[in-house]
Design a protein around this motif. Structure first.
Motif, mmCIF file in Angstrom:
data_model
loop_
_atom_site.group_PDB
_atom_site.id
_atom_site.type_symbol
_atom_site.label_atom_id
_atom_site.label_comp_id
_atom_site.label_asym_id
_atom_site.label_seq_id
_atom_site.Cartn_x
_atom_site.Cartn_y
_atom_site.Cartn_z
ATOM 1 N N VAL A 244 21.197 65.341 36.619
ATOM 2 C CA VAL A 244 21.201 66.800 36.496
ATOM 3 C C VAL A 244 19.797 67.325 36.185
ATOM 4 O O VAL A 244 19.398 68.394 36.660
ATOM 5 C CB VAL A 244 22.216 67.258 35.418
ATOM 6 N N ASP A 308 23.866 69.141 43.720
ATOM 7 C CA ASP A 308 24.311 69.526 42.377
ATOM 8 C C ASP A 308 25.837 69.608 42.325
ATOM 9 O O ASP A 308 26.462 69.118 41.374
ATOM 10 C CB ASP A 308 23.692 70.869 42.000
ATOM 11 N N VAL A 309 26.433 70.186 43.363
ATOM 12 C CA VAL A 309 27.898 70.291 43.432
ATOM 13 C C VAL A 309 28.525 68.898 43.541
ATOM 14 O O VAL A 309 29.496 68.573 42.861
ATOM 15 C CB VAL A 309 28.322 71.174 44.628
ATOM 16 N N LYS A 310 27.938 68.053 44.389
ATOM 17 C CA LYS A 310 28.456 66.690 44.557
ATOM 18 C C LYS A 310 28.362 65.893 43.260
ATOM 19 O O LYS A 310 29.242 65.093 42.944
ATOM 20 C CB LYS A 310 27.678 65.969 45.660
ATOM 21 N N SER A 311 27.277 66.107 42.505
ATOM 22 C CA SER A 311 27.097 65.373 41.243
ATOM 23 C C SER A 311 28.168 65.723 40.224
ATOM 24 O O SER A 311 28.407 64.966 39.283
ATOM 25 C CB SER A 311 25.713 65.658 40.658
ATOM 26 N N LYS A 312 28.823 66.864 40.449
ATOM 27 C CA LYS A 312 29.917 67.277 39.557
ATOM 28 C C LYS A 312 31.280 66.834 40.104
ATOM 29 O O LYS A 312 32.314 67.253 39.611
ATOM 30 C CB LYS A 312 29.882 68.797 39.368
ATOM 31 N N ASN A 318 33.288 60.458 44.184
ATOM 32 C CA ASN A 318 32.722 59.699 43.059
ATOM 33 C C ASN A 318 31.519 58.850 43.465
ATOM 34 O O ASN A 318 31.352 57.705 43.034
ATOM 35 C CB ASN A 318 33.805 58.815 42.420
#
Length: 334
Positions: A244, A308-312, A318
């Motif tokens: 992040v 950023d969206v994928k990291s969440k 996953n």
């Protein structure tokens, strides 16, 4: 910094006010001023009876007022320091009753961290009239590097721009945390030392080669080999290199490059001012802008938002953070 220095200088010159209301998001200067008053305002032999430290969670505004109205015992003044006064935020306005007519032989220090009182309210106006209100504002990331340089210079040290940037990227904008690390470096290095990335790596544990600053520089130079080497290091050390943070810093970096493209006056001084960076780093942004035209930069910002969206966990099944970063860097540099 200047306001805090002025308060301490006034106290040294004997200009002591009955109330010091220290407030704001940055706790560093609040602590510094309070510690100075606690240590220096009163002779050591008088502190036992005439200096009191109270804590917001363990007291009330009424108790603070009651103690402040007392007369000192065999001394010219008494000092009352209220720490963590933000715990009294619901009732702090009651302090106005005392600030309207403070005890001249009392110095009341209120440490109101992470919050501030409303300037439109009577309490603010009353305290400002009777004493000193100090607001400690949190520095922006681009201001912290200059703060580090000034702080070290005042202690007889210097620091290279890269070393300063390493500290900011690793420690963030918490001045107390940064100051702790600077104190460690000053214990190790003699006065007059120029703090280098190597010195920081050896004594603080921040890698001079594998960090977000070097990643941004490698990407800006289109040095694919170096960028992937850093990403692989991050993938193996995810705890010390949170994804992040990396994505956020890259977003800020490419936003600055976009600003550079849109700036008419591309002189070194103006670019440093517009991008809010040390002039030392302007050449890096000039090179990055050549390597990434405006259209490409806009596309990269889209990639960063998607990552950023994928990291969440949205639409990434996953996917490990390291793989997401590798995918991102490939997209950026293609």
């Amino acid at each position: 910094m200047e306001d805090a220095i002025q308060i301490v200088t006034s106290i040294k010159n004997g200009q002591v006010k009955p109330i010091y209301f220290l407030m704001g998001e940055e706790s560093y200067y609040i602590d510094k001023i309070a510690k100075y008053i606690e240590a220096h305002l009163m002779p050591e032999e008088e502190k036992g009876f005439n200096q009191m430290v109270m804590y917001g969670r363990d007291t009330t505004v009424d108790e603070i007022i009651s103690n402040s109205k007392r007369y000192p015992m065999m001394a010219q003044r008494q000092v009352i320091i209220v720490k963590e006064a933000q715990d009294l935020s619901r009732t702090i306005e009651k302090l106005e009753a005392y600030s309207d007519n403070p005890q001249p032989t009392t110095t009341l220090v209120v440490c109101y961290k992470y919050k501030k009182i409303d300037k439109r309210k009577k309490l603010y106006k009353s305290v400002a009239k009777a004493g000193v209100i100090f607001e400690s504002k949190r520095l922006y990331e681009n201001q912290v590097s200059d703060w580090i340089q000034k702080t070290l210079k005042a202690s007889g040290y210097a620091i290279s721009p890269k070393a300063s940037q390493m500290l900011v990227e690793f420690l963030g904008t918490d001045l107390s945390k940064i100051d702790n690390e600077l104190q460690k470096l000053q214990l190790i290095a003699p006065k007059g030392t120029n703090i280098t990335p190597e010195l920081i790596e050896e004594n603080i544990g921040i890698s001079k080669d594998f960090n977000n600053f070097e990643l941004r520089k490698a990407i800006g130079m289109r040095d694919s080999v170096k960028a992937h080497r850093i990403i692989n290091y991050f993938a193996q050390n995810t705890k010390d290199n949170p994804m992040v943070v990396t994505v956020s810093l890259l977003f800020g970096y490419f936003s600055q490059i976009l600003q550079y493209h849109g700036t008419a006056d591309k002189s070194k001084a103006n670019v440093a001012k517009v991008l809010k960076v040390n002039p030392y780093f302007v050449a890096d942004y000039v090179l990055a802008a050549r390597n990434y035209p405006m259209k490409k930069v806009s596309q990269i910002i889209t990639y960063l938002r998607e990552t950023d969206v994928k990291s969440k966990g949205v639409g990434a099944a996953n996917m490990p953070a390291g793989d997401l970063l590798k995918e991102l860097v490939v997209k950026i540099m293609n």
